[in-house]
Design an enzyme around this catalytic site. Structure first.
Site, PDB file in Angstrom:
ATOM      1  N   ASP A   1       0.861  -1.182   0.000  1.00 51.85           N
ATOM      2  CA  ASP A   1       0.000   0.000   0.000  1.00 51.85           C
ATOM      3  C   ASP A   1       0.895   1.229   0.000  1.00 51.85           C
ATOM      4  O   ASP A   1       2.049   1.183   0.444  1.00 51.85           O
ATOM      5  CB  ASP A   1      -0.952   0.038   1.202  1.00 51.85           C
ATOM      6  CG  ASP A   1      -2.229   0.846   0.886  1.00 51.85           C
ATOM      7  OD1 ASP A   1      -3.261   0.235   0.572  1.00 51.85           O
ATOM      8  OD2 ASP A   1      -2.162   2.091   0.926  1.00 51.85           O
TER       9      ASP A   1
ATOM     10  N   ASP B   1       5.054   3.151  -3.450  1.00 54.64           N
ATOM     11  CA  ASP B   1       4.151   3.849  -4.363  1.00 54.64           C
ATOM     12  C   ASP B   1       4.278   3.203  -5.742  1.00 54.64           C
ATOM     13  O   ASP B   1       5.367   3.214  -6.333  1.00 54.64           O
ATOM     14  CB  ASP B   1       4.572   5.333  -4.412  1.00 54.64           C
ATOM     15  CG  ASP B   1       3.684   6.166  -5.305  1.00 54.64           C
ATOM     16  OD1 ASP B   1       2.910   5.603  -6.105  1.00 54.64           O
ATOM     17  OD2 ASP B   1       3.777   7.411  -5.215  1.00 54.64           O
TER      18      ASP B   1
ATOM     19  N   ASN C   1      -3.898  -4.068  -8.196  1.00 54.97           N
ATOM     20  CA  ASN C   1      -5.175  -3.580  -7.658  1.00 54.97           C
ATOM     21  C   ASN C   1      -5.139  -2.097  -7.307  1.00 54.97           C
ATOM     22  O   ASN C   1      -6.172  -1.435  -7.336  1.00 54.97           O
ATOM     23  CB  ASN C   1      -5.536  -4.408  -6.411  1.00 54.97           C
ATOM     24  CG  ASN C   1      -6.656  -3.775  -5.618  1.00 54.97           C
ATOM     25  OD1 ASN C   1      -7.834  -3.880  -5.974  1.00 54.97           O
ATOM     26  ND2 ASN C   1      -6.291  -3.082  -4.537  1.00 54.97           N
TER      27      ASN C   1
ATOM     28  N   TYR D   1     -10.389   8.424 -16.082  1.00 55.09           N
ATOM     29  CA  TYR D   1     -10.304   7.178 -15.301  1.00 55.09           C
ATOM     30  C   TYR D   1     -10.532   5.978 -16.221  1.00 55.09           C
ATOM     31  O   TYR D   1      -9.779   5.007 -16.193  1.00 55.09           O
ATOM     32  CB  TYR D   1     -11.360   7.225 -14.188  1.00 55.09           C
ATOM     33  CG  TYR D   1     -11.496   5.973 -13.356  1.00 55.09           C
ATOM     34  CD1 TYR D   1     -10.555   5.656 -12.380  1.00 55.09           C
ATOM     35  CD2 TYR D   1     -12.584   5.116 -13.517  1.00 55.09           C
ATOM     36  CE1 TYR D   1     -10.694   4.515 -11.594  1.00 55.09           C
ATOM     37  CE2 TYR D   1     -12.739   3.980 -12.739  1.00 55.09           C
ATOM     38  CZ  TYR D   1     -11.792   3.685 -11.774  1.00 55.09           C
ATOM     39  OH  TYR D   1     -11.939   2.553 -11.001  1.00 55.09           O
TER      40      TYR D   1
ATOM     41  N   LYS E   1      -7.888   2.932 -17.082  1.00 54.82           N
ATOM     42  CA  LYS E   1      -8.214   1.524 -16.786  1.00 54.82           C
ATOM     43  C   LYS E   1      -8.181   0.681 -18.060  1.00 54.82           C
ATOM     44  O   LYS E   1      -7.698  -0.455 -18.054  1.00 54.82           O
ATOM     45  CB  LYS E   1      -9.595   1.435 -16.133  1.00 54.82           C
ATOM     46  CG  LYS E   1      -9.654   1.972 -14.721  1.00 54.82           C
ATOM     47  CD  LYS E   1      -8.787   1.126 -13.803  1.00 54.82           C
ATOM     48  CE  LYS E   1      -9.013   1.416 -12.342  1.00 54.82           C
ATOM     49  NZ  LYS E   1      -7.990   0.796 -11.493  1.00 54.82           N
TER      50      LYS E   1
END
Ligand SMILES: NC(=O)c1ccc[n+]([C@@H]2O[C@H](COP(=O)([O-])OP(=O)(O)OC[C@H]3O[C@@H](n4cnc5c(N)ncnc54)[C@H](O)[C@@H]3O)[C@@H](O)[C@H]2O)c1
Length: 258
Positions: free
Chosen positions: A40, A66, A89, A160, A164
């Site tokens: 994370d 990161d 993810n 976005y 993706k």
């Protein structure tokens, strides 16, 4: 051949696994026997999520970095000696939380970068860094979490959606290059979820608005991380060996309800 979902002896890196969808996938892969590296951006989140897995008998280690930082990604993969399973993810909706949906024509170029950095370039850095280890082992699994916004398009989310869709195309293209090494690469396209990312939206939505959103889903509820984890386990396991270069919607029937 016996169909096996057992991940004993496998290592898995799940990015953005400190909460939400990634945490759910991490728990499921750990329960199946994998040693899970919990990534994370927020170190405390990675540590807490790894502790939770260890508390229930899983093998887990926090691995905070990161995904947009190429050197950090390379360094992390070097430290753990590569992984067998990579789940891309980590993602954002352009900033912290859910900053809102805006018609593309009203957006400025400077606002596009945050979407692309994490959702597209983050996947690029992770796949590029993880692949050499997988090729050497002649085994690997890459799973990219994308969105129905990227799969079918969605109004007011163009940057976005583009990021993706780019990540999904990268994943499928890589699948073509590395299938001969026993490596598969697939995408899971999610519909509207209830996770910390979208919680602010769900918390403020009126019952009428909620009804309008959920009417587009055959299963009349938002998804939760457990809804995703089963398919992720299948794709990560031996059972998914002959499944590659695909994009699977996990969306409560969203697209067919349109
Ligand atoms: N929530 C939804 O409705 C929804 C819908 C479709 C797709 N998705 C996708 O599912 C994935 C998971 O979403 P979620 O809802 O669980 O999100 P979330 O915000 O609840 O969790 C994402 C985690 O990723 C981490 N992260 C963010 N940027 C990072 C970076 N640069 N490096 C490392 N970690 C980083 C965050 O700290 C956070 O802990 C994302 O790729 C998202 O785009 C979510």
């Amino acid at each position: 051949m016996t169909v096996s979902f057992d991940l004993t002896g496998r290592t898995a890196l799940i990015t953005g696994a400190g909460q939400g969808v990634g945490a759910g996938i991490a728990a499921t892969l750990a329960a199946a026997g994998a040693k899970v590296y919990v990534n994370d951006l927020v170190p405390a989140r990675a540590a807490a999520a790894a502790d939770e897995l260890i508390a229930v008998g899983g093998a887990a280690e926090p691995l905070a970095f990161d995904v947009t930082d190429h050197e950090a990604v390379v360094g992390a993969l070097q430290r753990v000696g590569g992984v067998d399973i990579l789940v891309n993810n980590a993602g954002n909706a352009g900033g912290d939380g859910w900053p809102g949906m805006v018609p593309f024509v009203q957006t400025a170029p400077s606002e596009w970068a945050p979407f692309l950095q994490v959702n597209l370039f983050g996947v690029m850095h992770c796949v590029h860094s993880a692949l050499p280890y997988m090729i050497e082992r002649r085994w690997g699994r890459i799973i990219t979490i994308m969105s129905d916004a990227g799969r079918v398009g969605e109004p007011n989310m163009a940057a976005y959606a583009a990021a993706k869709a780019g990540a999904a195309a990268l994943t499928r293209s890589v699948a073509h290059e590395v299938g001969r090494y026993g490596i598969t690469a697939n995408n899971i396209a999610l519909g509207t979820m209830r996770t910390p990312l979208s919680e602010a939206r769900w918390a403020t939505i009126t019952p009428e608005e909620s009804k309008v959103v959920l009417q587009r889903y055959l299963v009349r509820r938002p998804g939760n991380p457990d809804d995703v984890a089963g398919l992720a386990l299948f794709l990560a396991s031996g059972a998914g060996e002959w499944v590659t270069a695909q994009t699977y919607p996990v969306n409560g029937g969203y697209s067919v309800a349109l």
